[in-house]
Design a protein around this motif. Structure first.
Motif, PDB file in Angstrom:
ATOM      1  N   ARG A 124       0.739  -1.270   0.019  1.00 57.80           N
ATOM      2  CA  ARG A 124      -0.150   0.002  -0.088  1.00 57.80           C
ATOM      3  C   ARG A 124       1.092   1.154   0.121  1.00 57.80           C
ATOM      4  N   SER A 143       0.496   5.884  -1.066  1.00 59.49           N
ATOM      5  CA  SER A 143      -0.096   6.829  -1.409  1.00 59.49           C
ATOM      6  C   SER A 143      -0.767   7.003  -2.979  1.00 59.49           C
ATOM      7  N   PRO A 144      -2.064   7.788  -3.134  1.00 63.91           N
ATOM      8  CA  PRO A 144      -2.311   7.887  -4.333  1.00 63.91           C
ATOM      9  C   PRO A 144      -1.041   8.366  -5.432  1.00 63.91           C
ATOM     10  N   ASP A 145      -0.656   9.327  -4.892  1.00 60.75           N
ATOM     11  CA  ASP A 145       0.338  10.046  -5.841  1.00 60.75           C
ATOM     12  C   ASP A 145       1.699   8.881  -5.968  1.00 60.75           C
ATOM     13  N   SER A 167      -3.414   2.142  -3.737  1.00 65.10           N
ATOM     14  CA  SER A 167      -3.536   3.009  -2.559  1.00 65.10           C
ATOM     15  C   SER A 167      -4.656   2.451  -1.577  1.00 65.10           C
ATOM     16  N   THR A 168      -5.390   1.139  -1.702  1.00 64.66           N
ATOM     17  CA  THR A 168      -6.137   0.524  -0.946  1.00 64.66           C
ATOM     18  C   THR A 168      -5.919  -0.952  -0.483  1.00 64.66           C
ATOM     19  N   GLN A 173      -4.994   1.026 -15.245  1.00 62.07           N
ATOM     20  CA  GLN A 173      -5.518   2.078 -14.338  1.00 62.07           C
ATOM     21  C   GLN A 173      -6.185   1.303 -13.092  1.00 62.07           C
ATOM     22  N   THR A 209      -3.213   0.288 -10.702  1.00 61.82           N
ATOM     23  CA  THR A 209      -2.718   1.652 -10.147  1.00 61.82           C
ATOM     24  C   THR A 209      -3.569   2.062  -8.961  1.00 61.82           C
ATOM     25  N   GLU A 210      -4.990   2.060  -9.258  1.00 60.35           N
ATOM     26  CA  GLU A 210      -5.963   2.522  -8.211  1.00 60.35           C
ATOM     27  C   GLU A 210      -6.079   1.742  -7.016  1.00 60.35           C
ATOM     28  N   ALA A 250       1.219   5.799  -5.965  1.00 61.90           N
ATOM     29  CA  ALA A 250       0.652   4.679  -6.896  1.00 61.90           C
ATOM     30  C   ALA A 250       0.704   5.171  -8.247  1.00 61.90           C
ATOM     31  N   ALA A 251       0.341   6.417  -8.369  1.00 62.55           N
ATOM     32  CA  ALA A 251       0.448   6.889  -9.917  1.00 62.55           C
ATOM     33  C   ALA A 251       2.040   6.787 -10.696  1.00 62.55           C
TER      34      ALA A 251
END
Length: 230
Positions: A169, A171-173, A193-194, A186, A189-190, A175-176
């Motif tokens: 896990r 952070s979203p940034d 963060s989960t 996609q 990638t999303e 992960a991108a």
């Protein structure tokens, strides 16, 4: 005419052709079981190889330590290069039943390991966000696992040169950024963060697989429950 007593006579061990399937054994890839995939099947990592093999794990200490324990259980010698020795001391003392199968070294102090087919080596580098270039590198029968707690500035270089990348896990940034480096979809990638504790996305140049690492009772007693943060 022969010599000695005549032995007992027994029926031959034979089965009918239609019964042969019942004797089949499930045989998977050779290596270290690192968890189960989305279908509950064992996920196996062939970490002991005759060629150089580099792994980068962006994740928690818990997962790296489970990997070290299981690599040692396959017969590999595990060398840990770390700046936080106390976090590894209990593991090194408990592993191997008193045999020194996991050894600890300060950063930059790992001696040559003398890896061979009969004595493979796994070097775990737990050297913080910016690990220095290691004195001991991957080679035949010597794999190197580099642990990064987060996506540090050196991570892209390490990921690009690694044959295998594991991402837990982030952070979203982050992960991108991982998605761009590893050419993830996609959805993959999303998902980064989960991810739950103990779940890792393992990536090669072509393949991706989400793996849940499930600790044994002995591993839980030694390392505690799965966790991403330390």
């Amino acid at each position: 005419m022969g010599f000695g007593l005549i032995g007992p006579r027994r029926d031959r061990h034979a089965v009918a052709v239609e019964q042969l399937d019942a004797l089949a054994l499930p045989v998977g890839d050779d290596g270290t079981v690192i968890g189960v995939d989305a279908e509950g099947r064992p996920a196996v990592l062939g970490i002991n190889r005759p060629t150089a093999y580099d792994i980068t794990l962006i994740g928690g200490l818990w997962t790296a330590q489970v990997l070290a324990l299981r690599a040692a259980a396959t017969g590999a010698r595990v060398t840990v290069e770390t700046g936080r020795g106390p976090a590894w001391t209990g593991l090194a003392q408990a592993a191997g039943g008193g045999q020194p199968c996991i050894t600890l070294h300060d950063v930059g102090r790992v001696p040559p390991q003398g890896a061979s087919a009969g004595s493979p080596v796994v070097v775990v580098r737990d050297c913080g966000m910016r690990p220095p270039r290691g004195r001991v590198v991957s080679g035949p029968w010597q794999s190197v696992v580099t642990l990064l707690p987060y996506l540090s500035p050196v991570a892209p270089r390490l990921m690009e040169k690694s044959a295998l990348v594991g991402v837990q896990r982030v952070s979203p940034d982050e992960a991108a950024q991982v998605g761009r480096i590893m050419n993830l979809s996609q959805a993959e990638t999303e998902a980064l963060s989960t991810l739950a504790d103990g779940v890792t996305l393992w990536c090669t140049a072509r393949d991706r697989q989400f793996v849940m690492t499930q600790a044994t009772d002995a591993e839980t007693g030694l390392l505690g429950a799965a966790r991403r943060m330390d």
